[in-house]
Scaffold this motif. Structure first.
Motif, PDB file in Angstrom:
ATOM      1  N   LEU A  94      66.328 -68.905  59.877  1.00 21.65           N
ATOM      2  CA  LEU A  94      66.232 -69.051  58.422  1.00 21.65           C
ATOM      3  C   LEU A  94      65.191 -70.109  58.060  1.00 21.65           C
ATOM      4  CD1 LEU A  94      70.010 -69.091  57.347  1.00 21.65           C
ATOM      5  CD2 LEU A  94      68.462 -67.146  57.458  1.00 21.65           C
ATOM      6  N   GLU A  98      66.455 -71.592  52.972  1.00 24.76           N
ATOM      7  CA  GLU A  98      67.599 -70.717  53.271  1.00 24.76           C
ATOM      8  C   GLU A  98      68.701 -71.483  54.002  1.00 24.76           C
ATOM      9  OE1 GLU A  98      64.878 -66.657  53.465  1.00 24.76           O
ATOM     10  OE2 GLU A  98      65.475 -67.646  55.328  1.00 24.76           O
ATOM     11  N   ALA A 101      70.359 -73.517  51.289  1.00 29.02           N
ATOM     12  CA  ALA A 101      71.209 -72.680  50.430  1.00 29.02           C
ATOM     13  C   ALA A 101      72.506 -72.327  51.159  1.00 29.02           C
ATOM     14  CB  ALA A 101      70.451 -71.411  50.033  1.00 29.02           C
ATOM     15  N   TYR A 102      72.389 -71.984  52.442  1.00 28.99           N
ATOM     16  CA  TYR A 102      73.583 -71.583  53.199  1.00 28.99           C
ATOM     17  C   TYR A 102      74.576 -72.746  53.339  1.00 28.99           C
ATOM     18  CZ  TYR A 102      76.737 -70.174  56.856  1.00 28.99           C
ATOM     19  OH  TYR A 102      77.883 -69.911  57.558  1.00 28.99           O
ATOM     20  N   GLU A 105      76.111 -73.999  49.979  1.00 29.84           N
ATOM     21  CA  GLU A 105      77.194 -73.157  49.442  1.00 29.84           C
ATOM     22  C   GLU A 105      78.437 -73.236  50.317  1.00 29.84           C
ATOM     23  OE1 GLU A 105      76.112 -70.043  46.388  1.00 29.84           O
ATOM     24  OE2 GLU A 105      75.195 -69.280  48.246  1.00 29.84           O
ATOM     25  N   LEU A 106      78.224 -73.373  51.628  1.00 29.83           N
ATOM     26  CA  LEU A 106      79.362 -73.515  52.544  1.00 29.83           C
ATOM     27  C   LEU A 106      80.155 -74.786  52.197  1.00 29.83           C
ATOM     28  CD1 LEU A 106      80.274 -71.763  54.946  1.00 29.83           C
ATOM     29  CD2 LEU A 106      79.120 -73.352  56.463  1.00 29.83           C
ATOM     30  N   GLY A 108      80.378 -75.875  49.246  1.00 36.31           N
ATOM     31  CA  GLY A 108      80.932 -75.697  47.909  1.00 36.31           C
ATOM     32  C   GLY A 108      80.076 -76.249  46.795  1.00 36.31           C
ATOM     33  N   VAL A 109      78.789 -76.497  47.067  1.00 37.74           N
ATOM     34  CA  VAL A 109      77.901 -77.024  46.019  1.00 37.74           C
ATOM     35  C   VAL A 109      77.410 -75.847  45.168  1.00 37.74           C
ATOM     36  CG1 VAL A 109      75.830 -78.390  45.541  1.00 37.74           C
ATOM     37  CG2 VAL A 109      77.130 -78.795  47.632  1.00 37.74           C
ATOM     38  N   TYR A 110      77.475 -75.993  43.858  1.00 37.80           N
ATOM     39  CA  TYR A 110      76.982 -74.945  42.961  1.00 37.80           C
ATOM     40  C   TYR A 110      75.462 -74.858  43.060  1.00 37.80           C
ATOM     41  CZ  TYR A 110      81.506 -74.258  40.803  1.00 37.80           C
ATOM     42  OH  TYR A 110      82.831 -73.953  40.589  1.00 37.80           O
TER      43      TYR A 110
ATOM     44  N   ARG B   4      85.336 -71.358  45.589  1.00 41.82           N
ATOM     45  CA  ARG B   4      84.820 -71.938  46.846  1.00 41.82           C
ATOM     46  C   ARG B   4      84.571 -70.832  47.871  1.00 41.82           C
ATOM     47  NH1 ARG B   4      85.081 -77.030  49.886  1.00 41.82           N
ATOM     48  NH2 ARG B   4      83.428 -76.646  51.370  1.00 41.82           N
ATOM     49  N   LYS B   7      81.723 -68.552  46.969  1.00 40.49           N
ATOM     50  CA  LYS B   7      80.430 -69.150  47.350  1.00 40.49           C
ATOM     51  C   LYS B   7      80.162 -68.902  48.828  1.00 40.49           C
ATOM     52  CE  LYS B   7      80.243 -73.113  44.366  1.00 40.49           C
ATOM     53  NZ  LYS B   7      81.462 -73.818  44.362  1.00 40.49           N
ATOM     54  N   VAL B   8      81.199 -69.038  49.637  1.00 39.73           N
ATOM     55  CA  VAL B   8      81.038 -68.799  51.080  1.00 39.73           C
ATOM     56  C   VAL B   8      80.652 -67.332  51.307  1.00 39.73           C
ATOM     57  CG1 VAL B   8      82.210 -68.797  53.322  1.00 39.73           C
ATOM     58  CG2 VAL B   8      82.656 -70.634  51.699  1.00 39.73           C
ATOM     59  N   ARG B  10      79.110 -65.307  49.260  1.00 40.49           N
ATOM     60  CA  ARG B  10      77.720 -65.136  48.825  1.00 40.49           C
ATOM     61  C   ARG B  10      76.767 -65.701  49.880  1.00 40.49           C
ATOM     62  NH1 ARG B  10      73.778 -66.086  44.316  1.00 40.49           N
ATOM     63  NH2 ARG B  10      72.964 -68.028  45.130  1.00 40.49           N
ATOM     64  N   ALA B  11      77.098 -66.895  50.367  1.00 42.92           N
ATOM     65  CA  ALA B  11      76.245 -67.547  51.363  1.00 42.92           C
ATOM     66  C   ALA B  11      76.133 -66.693  52.621  1.00 42.92           C
ATOM     67  CB  ALA B  11      76.805 -68.927  51.718  1.00 42.92           C
ATOM     68  N   GLU B  12      77.249 -66.101  53.032  1.00 40.95           N
ATOM     69  CA  GLU B  12      77.239 -65.289  54.254  1.00 40.95           C
ATOM     70  C   GLU B  12      76.462 -63.983  54.037  1.00 40.95           C
ATOM     71  OE1 GLU B  12      77.985 -66.171  57.141  1.00 40.95           O
ATOM     72  OE2 GLU B  12      79.234 -67.938  56.824  1.00 40.95           O
ATOM     73  N   LEU B  14      73.980 -63.523  51.979  1.00 35.25           N
ATOM     74  CA  LEU B  14      72.551 -63.855  51.918  1.00 35.25           C
ATOM     75  C   LEU B  14      72.016 -64.239  53.294  1.00 35.25           C
ATOM     76  CD1 LEU B  14      72.375 -65.780  48.527  1.00 35.25           C
ATOM     77  CD2 LEU B  14      71.391 -63.557  49.058  1.00 35.25           C
ATOM     78  N   ARG B  15      72.801 -64.992  54.062  1.00 39.56           N
ATOM     79  CA  ARG B  15      72.342 -65.406  55.403  1.00 39.56           C
ATOM     80  C   ARG B  15      72.112 -64.187  56.287  1.00 39.56           C
ATOM     81  NH1 ARG B  15      74.491 -66.937  60.559  1.00 39.56           N
ATOM     82  NH2 ARG B  15      76.520 -66.145  59.960  1.00 39.56           N
ATOM     83  N   ARG B  18      69.042 -62.239  54.952  1.00 39.14           N
ATOM     84  CA  ARG B  18      67.782 -62.945  55.213  1.00 39.14           C
ATOM     85  C   ARG B  18      67.423 -62.886  56.692  1.00 39.14           C
ATOM     86  NH1 ARG B  18      69.552 -67.648  51.018  1.00 39.14           N
ATOM     87  NH2 ARG B  18      68.255 -66.975  49.284  1.00 39.14           N
ATOM     88  N   VAL B 104      86.216 -68.215  57.215  1.00 38.84           N
ATOM     89  CA  VAL B 104      84.764 -67.989  57.267  1.00 38.84           C
ATOM     90  C   VAL B 104      84.466 -66.823  58.216  1.00 38.84           C
ATOM     91  CG1 VAL B 104      82.537 -68.972  58.009  1.00 38.84           C
ATOM     92  CG2 VAL B 104      84.131 -70.359  56.706  1.00 38.84           C
ATOM     93  N   ARG B 108      82.714 -63.381  57.383  1.00 42.32           N
ATOM     94  CA  ARG B 108      81.552 -62.913  58.135  1.00 42.32           C
ATOM     95  C   ARG B 108      81.750 -61.481  58.616  1.00 42.32           C
ATOM     96  NH1 ARG B 108      79.324 -67.909  61.820  1.00 42.32           N
ATOM     97  NH2 ARG B 108      78.515 -69.085  60.054  1.00 42.32           N
TER      98      ARG B 108
END
Lengths: 318, 266
Positions: A94, A98, A101-102, A105-106, A108-110, B4, B7-8, B10-12, B14-15, B18, B104, B108
């Motif tokens: 990444l 990236e 961002a990952y 968010e993991l 918990g930050v907006y 929370r 968000k995880v 979404r992050a997963e 996108l990861r 990407r 998580v 995943r």
């Protein structure tokens, strides 16, 4: 000042569980340690002294066999940031952004809070123009900086760094040291650093704990340690003819000739019993009208203190 | 689901996306290997059968193969993921950053299976082009079919979690994973209805066996078999059992790895 981390009687023994191999290693042995809030604390020690196990027990990644870790300043588990595997803490495929961002968010930050936070950190760590570069294409120093940036996302209260400057060139190492000092100064962060690079610890830590065989052999502020291990060594440089002139009278002093790079000059290190003993020496040199080109008192370095402590020549409380 | 965890999620997503977009060749060649493997099986079987395979058998072969591929994705989502994370050095970082690691891992799996679903669709389409036979599901069969697929794959994910749990402690479980992947070949390609009812009863509890049997029954019969939903109920119980056992074993192994200090080892 409040205690950030209080460690009481912490012990950890690693046990192999194979039927044909039941060896065990005592990594941490009844460790007692208090780490104040809002400063950089250095956990020093040779390889296998128990530094990494200790920091991982603080992070909750290794379970202690006995004892406890508490965080009195927060009365709860603080928001943690950690760099434990150096540049391996990143997703290499990444990009810089990236990764941010990952992990952001993991944690918990907006996203709308993450962007300005990331911009500030990238600017601070000199990575602003690298945000779209895959992590694997960055230099080792930049990867290390990115690992610290990721650890700082979400504004942690306690930052744990395991050998943060190991393997870095001098310039990258100095940059990280400067930034860590800046973070403590500006954000009041508490940082625990493990390292066996004494010059790094001396440059950034206010207090250090020297670990030996899983225990704290010595713990104090660096200034106090320097005082504790103070010695009265003075280095004097003079012209060679002047030295020949006073050489015979100097024999009553304990001194050694240092390797001198400047032609026609001689450097001598005098080991005095105390600082009062330097005055008769000065009077002697004055009597011969010796012109000194250097006169300085040598301070013990943290490295020397470390070697003394870990060699067992001077234990805590002695 | 709390914000929370959203968000995880979404992050997963996108990861995963990407990473895939950075290396599209890897996905393309992976798909090509699976396609060529099927072609080998299909043309080999045709040769042995004397030049042709019945439509029914071809459909069974395609269904079995796609499900097997999907099952591998599910299995790897849990086991290989943990092993890779430990090897690249990010496992402990995820443990520190996330509120808990097990959810998580489930997220995943969900992400990988979502992307995997589209890959399986693509594979299924290319297999139909290769064989020249088109899978003819009736519209009424779509929902029951999806239920069987989802439950079967969820059961395999639970099995993958068991492997992931083992990899936390044993570290290298790649070969064990390969054995399980190939053992899934049996329910995917054999006619389990020919087994004795007692053996069938036991084998059907293995994740994805009952699902395959249900999908085949959909293709074979004109209307929804009478016992379909009751069988789905049994499948749900099996799946829940695997998911719960997988999760409990994972939590136990996570604790053991933390006790041994081997979380980051690889």
């Amino acid at each position: 000042m409040a205690l950030a981390v209080q460690i009481e009687g912490l012990s950890k023994r690693y046990q192999r569980r194979l039927p044909w191999d039941s060896q065990s290693t005592l990594a941490v042995d009844g460790l007692e340690l208090n780490i104040p809030q809002g400063e950089i604390f250095g956990l020093l020690g040779s390889n296998g002294a128990g530094k990494t196990t200790t920091i991982k027990m603080i992070a909750g990644l290794v379970m202690p066999d006995a004892g406890r870790v508490s965080f009195p300043a927060w009365q709860r588990r603080p928001q943690l940031g950690a760099v434990l595997e150096g540049s391996r803490n990143l997703y290499w495929r990444l990009s810089v952004w990236e990764n941010i961002a990952y992990f952001g968010e993991l944690k918990g930050v907006y996203m709308n809070a993450l962007r300005p936070q990331a911009d500030e950190l990238l600017e601070m760590f000199g990575l602003a123009d690298k945000r779209d570069r895959p992590a694997q294409t960055l230099s080792r120093g930049m990867q290390q900086k990115l690992a610290v940036v990721l650890a700082l996302l979400g504004e942690p209260e306690l930052l744990l760094l395991d050998e943060p400057t190991l393997g870095l060139d001098v310039s990258s190492s100095l940059t990280i040291q400067r930034l860590l000092r800046q973070l403590v100064r500006e954000r009041g962060l508490t940082i625990i650093v493990t390292t066996h690079q004494m010059e790094v610890a001396q440059a950034i830590c206010r207090r250090v704990g020297i670990m030996k065989a899983g225990r704290i052999a010595l713990e104090d502020s660096i200034d106090s340690l320097v005082d504790l291990f103070q010695r009265w060594d003075y280095v004097l440089r003079m012209d060679e003819p002047a030295y020949r002139m006073v050489q015979r009278d100097l024999q009553e002093y304990e001194y050694e000739e240092l390797e001198e790079q400047r032609p026609g000059q001689v450097s001598l290190r005098f080991r005095m019993p105390d600082n009062l003993a330097v005055y008769p020496l000065m009077e002697l040199l004055a009597a011969y009208r010796v012109q000194l080109t250097q006169f300085s008192q040598e301070q013990p370095t943290l490295e020397e203190i470390f070697v003394k402590v870990t060699d067992g020549s001077r234990e805590a409380g002695e | 689901m709390s914000t929370r965890w959203l968000k995880v999620l979404r992050a997963e997503y996108l990861r995963e996306l990407r990473t895939a977009l950075r290396y599209p060749m890897e996905i393309g060649t992976g798909l090509l290997v699976m396609f060529l493997f099927f072609a080998g099986i299909f043309f080999g079987a045709r040769q042995i059968a004397g030049g042709s395979i019945s439509t029914e058998n071809t459909e069974m072969l395609m269904i079995g193969y796609c499900m097997w591929f999907f099952a591998i994705i599910a299995l790897n989502a849990m086991s290989v993921d943990v092993e890779n994370e430990a090897r690249q050095g990010t496992l402990e970082q995820v443990f520190i950053c996330a509120p808990a690691f097990l959810p998580v891992l489930w997220i995943r799996a969900l992400v990988k299976l979502t992307y995997g679903f589209f890959t399986v669709l693509l594979l299924g389409l290319s297999l139909q082009l290769l064989t020249g036979r088109w899978l003819a599901f009736q519209a009424a069969d779509i929902l029951p079919g999806i239920v069987a697929i989802v439950l079967s794959i969820a059961g395999i994910t639970g099995l993958g979690l068991l492997l992931g749990a083992l990899s936390l402690v044993l570290k290298r479980v790649g070969q064990l994973s390969s054995i399980i992947q190939f053992s899934l070949f049996i329910p995917a390609f054999s006619d389990l209805s020919k087994l004795s009812p007692a053996v069938q009863g036991w084998v059907s509890h293995f994740p994805f066996t009952r699902g395959i049997m249900l999908l085949r029954s959909l293709l074979e019969s004109e209307s929804l078999p009478e016992s379909y939903w009751s069988q789905c109920g049994m499948l749900l119980l099996d799946t829940l059992a695997f998911a719960i056992i997988g999760s409990l074993v994972f939590l136990a192994m996570e604790r053991l790895a933390k006790r041994d200090g081997s979380l980051a080892h690889y």
